[in-house]
Motif scaffolding. Structure first.
Motif, short mmCIF file in Angstrom:
data_model
loop_
_atom_site.label_atom_id
_atom_site.label_comp_id
_atom_site.label_asym_id
_atom_site.label_seq_id
_atom_site.Cartn_x
_atom_site.Cartn_y
_atom_site.Cartn_z
N VAL A 1 -8.66 -2.10 4.78
CA VAL A 1 -7.41 -2.66 4.26
C VAL A 1 -6.93 -1.81 3.10
O VAL A 1 -7.67 -1.56 2.16
CB VAL A 1 -7.63 -4.12 3.81
CG1 VAL A 1 -6.34 -4.70 3.24
CG2 VAL A 1 -8.13 -4.97 4.97
N SER B 1 -5.27 -2.26 0.36
CA SER B 1 -4.75 -3.29 -0.54
C SER B 1 -4.49 -2.82 -1.97
O SER B 1 -3.51 -3.23 -2.57
CB SER B 1 -5.71 -4.47 -0.59
OG SER B 1 -6.93 -4.09 -1.19
N LYS C 1 -2.08 -6.86 14.11
CA LYS C 1 -2.44 -7.17 12.73
C LYS C 1 -2.92 -8.59 12.47
O LYS C 1 -3.91 -8.77 11.74
CB LYS C 1 -1.30 -6.82 11.77
CG LYS C 1 -1.73 -6.97 10.32
CD LYS C 1 -0.69 -6.56 9.34
CE LYS C 1 -1.18 -6.82 7.93
NZ LYS C 1 -0.17 -6.53 6.94
N PRO C 2 -2.30 -9.64 13.00
CA PRO C 2 -2.76 -10.99 12.64
C PRO C 2 -4.26 -11.22 12.91
O PRO C 2 -4.97 -11.74 12.04
CB PRO C 2 -1.88 -11.92 13.47
CG PRO C 2 -0.61 -11.14 13.67
CD PRO C 2 -1.07 -9.71 13.83
N TRP D 1 -6.21 -8.98 10.48
CA TRP D 1 -6.12 -9.50 9.10
C TRP D 1 -7.09 -10.66 8.93
O TRP D 1 -7.83 -10.74 7.94
CB TRP D 1 -4.69 -9.92 8.78
CG TRP D 1 -4.52 -10.35 7.35
CD1 TRP D 1 -4.54 -11.63 6.87
CD2 TRP D 1 -4.35 -9.51 6.21
NE1 TRP D 1 -4.39 -11.64 5.51
CE2 TRP D 1 -4.26 -10.35 5.08
CE3 TRP D 1 -4.25 -8.13 6.04
CZ2 TRP D 1 -4.07 -9.85 3.78
CZ3 TRP D 1 -4.07 -7.64 4.75
CH2 TRP D 1 -3.99 -8.49 3.64
N VAL E 1 -9.99 -10.87 6.17
CA VAL E 1 -10.01 -11.94 5.17
C VAL E 1 -11.32 -12.72 5.26
O VAL E 1 -11.84 -13.19 4.24
CB VAL E 1 -8.78 -12.86 5.33
CG1 VAL E 1 -8.92 -14.13 4.51
CG2 VAL E 1 -7.51 -12.10 4.92
N TYR F 1 -8.23 -10.69 -0.02
CA TYR F 1 -7.10 -9.96 0.57
C TYR F 1 -5.86 -10.85 0.66
O TYR F 1 -4.74 -10.37 0.44
CB TYR F 1 -7.45 -9.41 1.96
CG TYR F 1 -8.40 -8.24 1.93
CD1 TYR F 1 -8.25 -7.19 1.04
CD2 TYR F 1 -9.46 -8.17 2.84
CE1 TYR F 1 -9.12 -6.11 1.02
CE2 TYR F 1 -10.34 -7.10 2.83
CZ TYR F 1 -10.17 -6.07 1.92
OH TYR F 1 -11.03 -5.01 1.92
N ASP F 2 -6.01 -12.12 0.99
CA ASP F 2 -4.85 -13.02 1.04
C ASP F 2 -4.17 -13.11 -0.32
O ASP F 2 -2.95 -13.08 -0.41
CB ASP F 2 -5.26 -14.42 1.52
CG ASP F 2 -5.26 -14.56 3.03
OD1 ASP F 2 -4.61 -13.75 3.73
OD2 ASP F 2 -5.91 -15.51 3.52
N GLN G 1 -2.14 -9.99 -1.12
CA GLN G 1 -0.85 -9.92 -0.45
C GLN G 1 0.21 -10.70 -1.21
O GLN G 1 1.37 -10.31 -1.23
CB GLN G 1 -0.96 -10.42 1.00
CG GLN G 1 0.33 -10.27 1.79
CD GLN G 1 0.82 -8.84 1.90
OE1 GLN G 1 0.33 -8.07 2.70
NE2 GLN G 1 1.80 -8.45 1.09
N GLU H 1 4.01 -4.83 2.40
CA GLU H 1 3.10 -5.40 3.40
C GLU H 1 1.83 -4.57 3.36
O GLU H 1 1.86 -3.36 3.58
CB GLU H 1 3.71 -5.36 4.79
CG GLU H 1 2.81 -6.00 5.81
CD GLU H 1 3.42 -6.08 7.19
OE1 GLU H 1 2.64 -6.23 8.15
OE2 GLU H 1 4.64 -5.99 7.31
N ILE I 1 -3.34 -2.85 7.56
CA ILE I 1 -4.70 -2.72 8.10
C ILE I 1 -4.74 -1.32 8.71
O ILE I 1 -3.87 -0.96 9.51
CB ILE I 1 -4.99 -3.74 9.21
CG1 ILE I 1 -4.91 -5.17 8.69
CG2 ILE I 1 -6.32 -3.45 9.88
CD1 ILE I 1 -6.15 -5.71 8.08
#
Length: 139
Positions: free
Chosen positions: A63, A65, A106-107, A110, A114, A120-121, A124, A130, A133
């Motif tokens: 990720v 991030s 991605k969903p 993700w 997570v 990670y949530d 975001q 955005e 990943i």
């Protein structure tokens, strides 16, 4: 063996490489770490980063991030310029091609990341960008 909590940044990478992941593969809160090697887009020099990862359908996910910062991490900018990277998982170092997960992929990816690192949530929510990943496909 060095405590996982003590390993971070360049010392984490160095210890991981020196020990083939004996120190550094298992990290905080049960996470597992790989080392990502990218090529600096300006310098052309090898860069290395210890990143939380999960295996997914034969590929490896990380990720980008940067803790929810407005700008992406430098390693992401480098692999965007040159997606040919190397990955080390424990003592196995191999070439890979990096790509950003599609909107369709991605969903599920993700959710998997997570599960490994719930922060990670939160990251975001801290940024308007955005968080991508990155999928690392072994060559």
């Amino acid at each position: 063996m060095v405590s996982a909590i003590e390993l971070h940044g360049d010392p984490h990478v160095a210890r991981y490489i020196e020990t083939d992941g004996e120190d550094g593969f298992h990290w905080r809160n049960g996470t597992e770490i790989l080392i990502l090697f990218t090529t600096g887009r300006k310098s052309g020099e090898e860069r290395s980063h210890a990143l939380i990862f999960r295996e997914h359908e034969g590929a490896y996910l990380v990720v980008a991030s940067k803790g929810g910062a407005a700008a992406p991490p430098a390693w992401f900018v480098n692999l965007s310029a040159n997606p040919q990277v190397e990955v080390q998982i424990k003592g196995d170092r191999f070439p890979a091609t990096a790509r950003v997960a599609t909107a369709e992929e991605k969903p599920a990816m993700w959710a998997k990341m997570v599960e490994a690192w719930p922060d990670y949530d939160e990251y975001q929510t801290k940024t308007d960008r955005e968080i991508p990943i990155v999928v690392l496909d072994r060559n």
